[in-house]
Scaffold this active site. Structure first.
Site, mmCIF file in Angstrom:
data_model
loop_
_atom_site.group_PDB
_atom_site.id
_atom_site.type_symbol
_atom_site.label_atom_id
_atom_site.label_comp_id
_atom_site.label_asym_id
_atom_site.label_seq_id
_atom_site.Cartn_x
_atom_site.Cartn_y
_atom_site.Cartn_z
ATOM 1 N N ASP A 100 36.066 28.767 46.767
ATOM 2 C CA ASP A 100 36.824 29.996 46.489
ATOM 3 C C ASP A 100 37.326 30.652 47.778
ATOM 4 O O ASP A 100 36.685 30.552 48.824
ATOM 5 C CB ASP A 100 35.909 30.968 45.717
ATOM 6 C CG ASP A 100 36.701 32.060 45.031
ATOM 7 O OD1 ASP A 100 37.952 31.988 45.022
ATOM 8 O OD2 ASP A 100 36.076 32.998 44.499
ATOM 9 N N ASN A 112 40.870 30.650 48.889
ATOM 10 C CA ASN A 112 42.108 30.153 49.513
ATOM 11 C C ASN A 112 43.170 31.251 49.576
ATOM 12 O O ASN A 112 43.878 31.387 50.579
ATOM 13 C CB ASN A 112 42.694 28.989 48.696
ATOM 14 C CG ASN A 112 41.814 27.758 48.724
ATOM 15 O OD1 ASN A 112 40.890 27.671 49.522
ATOM 16 N ND2 ASN A 112 42.094 26.812 47.852
ATOM 17 N N GLY A 113 43.269 32.034 48.502
ATOM 18 C CA GLY A 113 44.283 33.093 48.434
ATOM 19 C C GLY A 113 44.019 34.169 49.473
ATOM 20 O O GLY A 113 44.941 34.612 50.182
ATOM 21 N N ASN A 132 42.249 28.627 35.263
ATOM 22 C CA ASN A 132 43.321 28.613 36.269
ATOM 23 C C ASN A 132 44.719 28.418 35.666
ATOM 24 O O ASN A 132 45.727 28.610 36.350
ATOM 25 C CB ASN A 132 43.063 27.537 37.339
ATOM 26 C CG ASN A 132 41.958 27.904 38.307
ATOM 27 O OD1 ASN A 132 41.300 27.040 38.881
ATOM 28 N ND2 ASN A 132 41.733 29.197 38.523
ATOM 29 N N TRP A 133 44.794 28.078 34.362
ATOM 30 C CA TRP A 133 46.114 27.968 33.713
ATOM 31 C C TRP A 133 46.821 29.309 33.693
ATOM 32 O O TRP A 133 48.029 29.382 33.515
ATOM 33 C CB TRP A 133 45.972 27.425 32.285
ATOM 34 C CG TRP A 133 45.517 25.993 32.264
ATOM 35 C CD1 TRP A 133 44.275 25.554 31.919
ATOM 36 C CD2 TRP A 133 46.263 24.823 32.624
ATOM 37 N NE1 TRP A 133 44.204 24.181 32.041
ATOM 38 C CE2 TRP A 133 45.423 23.715 32.463
ATOM 39 C CE3 TRP A 133 47.575 24.606 33.060
ATOM 40 C CZ2 TRP A 133 45.832 22.406 32.735
ATOM 41 C CZ3 TRP A 133 47.995 23.307 33.317
ATOM 42 C CH2 TRP A 133 47.125 22.226 33.164
ATOM 43 N N ARG A 161 29.504 34.965 41.377
ATOM 44 C CA ARG A 161 29.713 34.577 39.975
ATOM 45 C C ARG A 161 29.621 33.066 39.858
ATOM 46 O O ARG A 161 29.779 32.348 40.835
ATOM 47 C CB ARG A 161 31.142 34.952 39.530
ATOM 48 C CG ARG A 161 31.432 36.380 39.330
ATOM 49 C CD ARG A 161 32.809 36.514 38.650
ATOM 50 N NE ARG A 161 33.892 36.094 39.528
ATOM 51 C CZ ARG A 161 34.452 36.856 40.457
ATOM 52 N NH1 ARG A 161 34.008 38.086 40.652
ATOM 53 N NH2 ARG A 161 35.438 36.401 41.198
ATOM 54 N N SER A 219 31.450 31.559 37.098
ATOM 55 C CA SER A 219 32.801 31.266 36.587
ATOM 56 C C SER A 219 32.899 29.997 35.729
ATOM 57 O O SER A 219 33.742 29.126 35.994
ATOM 58 C CB SER A 219 33.786 31.177 37.752
ATOM 59 O OG SER A 219 33.784 32.354 38.494
ATOM 60 N N GLU A 269 19.404 25.712 42.720
ATOM 61 C CA GLU A 269 19.324 26.793 43.717
ATOM 62 C C GLU A 269 20.738 27.271 44.027
ATOM 63 O O GLU A 269 21.669 26.458 44.121
ATOM 64 C CB GLU A 269 18.671 26.262 45.007
ATOM 65 C CG GLU A 269 17.228 25.840 44.834
ATOM 66 C CD GLU A 269 16.309 27.014 44.503
ATOM 67 O OE1 GLU A 269 16.534 28.111 45.038
ATOM 68 O OE2 GLU A 269 15.376 26.820 43.698
HETATM 69 C C1 FPP Z 1 40.083 29.248 44.661
HETATM 70 O O1 FPP Z 1 40.776 30.056 45.574
HETATM 71 C C2 FPP Z 1 40.555 27.901 44.756
HETATM 72 C C3 FPP Z 1 41.195 27.228 43.766
HETATM 73 C C4 FPP Z 1 41.506 27.808 42.449
HETATM 74 C C5 FPP Z 1 41.665 25.863 43.963
HETATM 75 C C6 FPP Z 1 40.810 24.978 44.784
HETATM 76 C C7 FPP Z 1 41.669 23.897 45.289
HETATM 77 C C8 FPP Z 1 41.629 23.337 46.503
HETATM 78 C C9 FPP Z 1 40.594 23.651 47.497
HETATM 79 C C10 FPP Z 1 42.666 22.359 46.959
HETATM 80 C C11 FPP Z 1 42.791 21.074 46.229
HETATM 81 C C12 FPP Z 1 41.517 20.375 45.928
HETATM 82 C C13 FPP Z 1 41.244 19.074 46.195
HETATM 83 C C14 FPP Z 1 39.999 18.480 45.664
HETATM 84 C C15 FPP Z 1 42.100 18.217 47.019
HETATM 85 P P1 FPP Z 1 41.600 31.293 45.030
HETATM 86 O O2 FPP Z 1 43.021 30.914 44.950
HETATM 87 O O3 FPP Z 1 41.005 31.794 43.762
HETATM 88 O O4 FPP Z 1 41.350 32.320 46.184
HETATM 89 P P2 FPP Z 1 41.349 33.895 46.073
HETATM 90 O O5 FPP Z 1 40.228 34.273 45.135
HETATM 91 O O6 FPP Z 1 41.095 34.333 47.467
HETATM 92 O O7 FPP Z 1 42.690 34.292 45.560
#
Ligand code: FPP
Length: 241
Positions: A16, A18-19, A64-65, A193, A195, A206
């Site tokens: 979690d 990336n955003g 995520n959809w 969480r 999720s 754990e």
């Molecule tokens: C959560 O971050 C991340 C995801 C919903 C996608 C995870 C995908 C990857 C790491 C890339 C592709 C995966 C592979 C296996 C090559 P978020 O977007 O919810 O972050 P945020 O909560 O900060 O917005």
């Protein structure tokens, strides 16, 4: 590679943040997912180095959809790119790829490359170093729904006798039926969480939470999580021996 006394056999990760990583670094969400994707292979390598046998990564949830079309498209493209780029390295390093979740709703091209990677690496099963399970369009509620349909079909066709059902029977109807339950679950990005992730499989797992955002979650941080696990005492509802 030294296998620590209580190295976890199976580590699951909710990748979690990336955003928020993108926001923090003045980049687009797409760039955040790209950075997250880049980190995946590095953590798989770290898991290999630690002697871990299974790692499950939550890459796309049933929830995520709800994300915008262009973000979902970017995620599907990143997945395809990942498999195309890494397939040779996965095979060379005896890394077996499996999937959980229902990929039938993914674009056909993405489905094809996922299946192809699974097939190509399945030839390695004799000498697997680590099994990497990617959770795609995965959510426990959906997993149970699909499992119940299969169970109903098995009862109807006398493949299973209701009187022989045990507590663990349900596990045979889950996507993870051939995979041991996780010993350690890590969630990055400071969210506390689960999720909808492996809810039935983590009954005695754990938990480890870190504020680090997934693209910044380094091999060192991963080792820190494993070290935290090795210090814990697992009693499974019993008492210390
Ligand atoms: C959560 O971050 C991340 C995801 C919903 C996608 C995870 C995908 C990857 C790491 C890339 C592709 C995966 C592979 C296996 C090559 P978020 O977007 O919810 O972050 P945020 O909560 O900060 O917005």
């Amino acid at each position: 590679m030294i296998k620590k006394k209580s190295t976890p056999n199976h580590v699951a990760i909710i990748m979690d943040g990336n955003g928020r990583w993108a926001l923090k670094n003045g980049k687009t969400r797409k760039a955040g997912h790209r950075a997250g994707s880049k980190n995946v292979m590095s953590i798989i390598e770290a898991a290999c180095e630690e002697g871990i046998k299974y790692i499950t990564l939550y890459a796309f949830s049933t929830e995520n959809w709800k994300r915008p079309e262009d973000e979902k498209k970017a995620l599907f493209n990143l997945l395809s790119e990942f498999y195309k780029k890494e397939i040779d390295r996965l095979i060379k390093n005896n890394i077996l790829i499996k999937h959980i979740g229902d990929i039938s709703k993914f674009p056909k091209q993405t489905q094809n490359i996922i299946r192809e990677t699974e097939e190509k690496t399945s030839a390695l099963s004799e000498n697997t170093k680590i099994t990497v399970i990617i959770a795609l369009n995965y959510g426990t509620y959906d997993e149970v729904k699909r499992g119940l349909i299969k169970f109903y079909e098995d009862v109807k066709s006398d493949k299973i006798d209701i009187s022989s059902i045990e507590e663990t029977t349900i596990l045979n109807y889950l996507d993870t039926k051939e995979i041991p339950n996780p010993d350690l679950l890590i969630r990055t990005s400071g969210e506390y969480r689960i999720s909808n992730f492996l809810l039935l499989q983590i009954a005695y797992t754990e938990l480890y939470f870190t504020d680090t955002l997934w693209p910044d979650f380094s091999k060192e941080e991963f080792t820190k999580a494993i070290d935290s696990y090795t210090k814990r005492e697992r009693r499974y509802g019993g008492i210390s021996s």
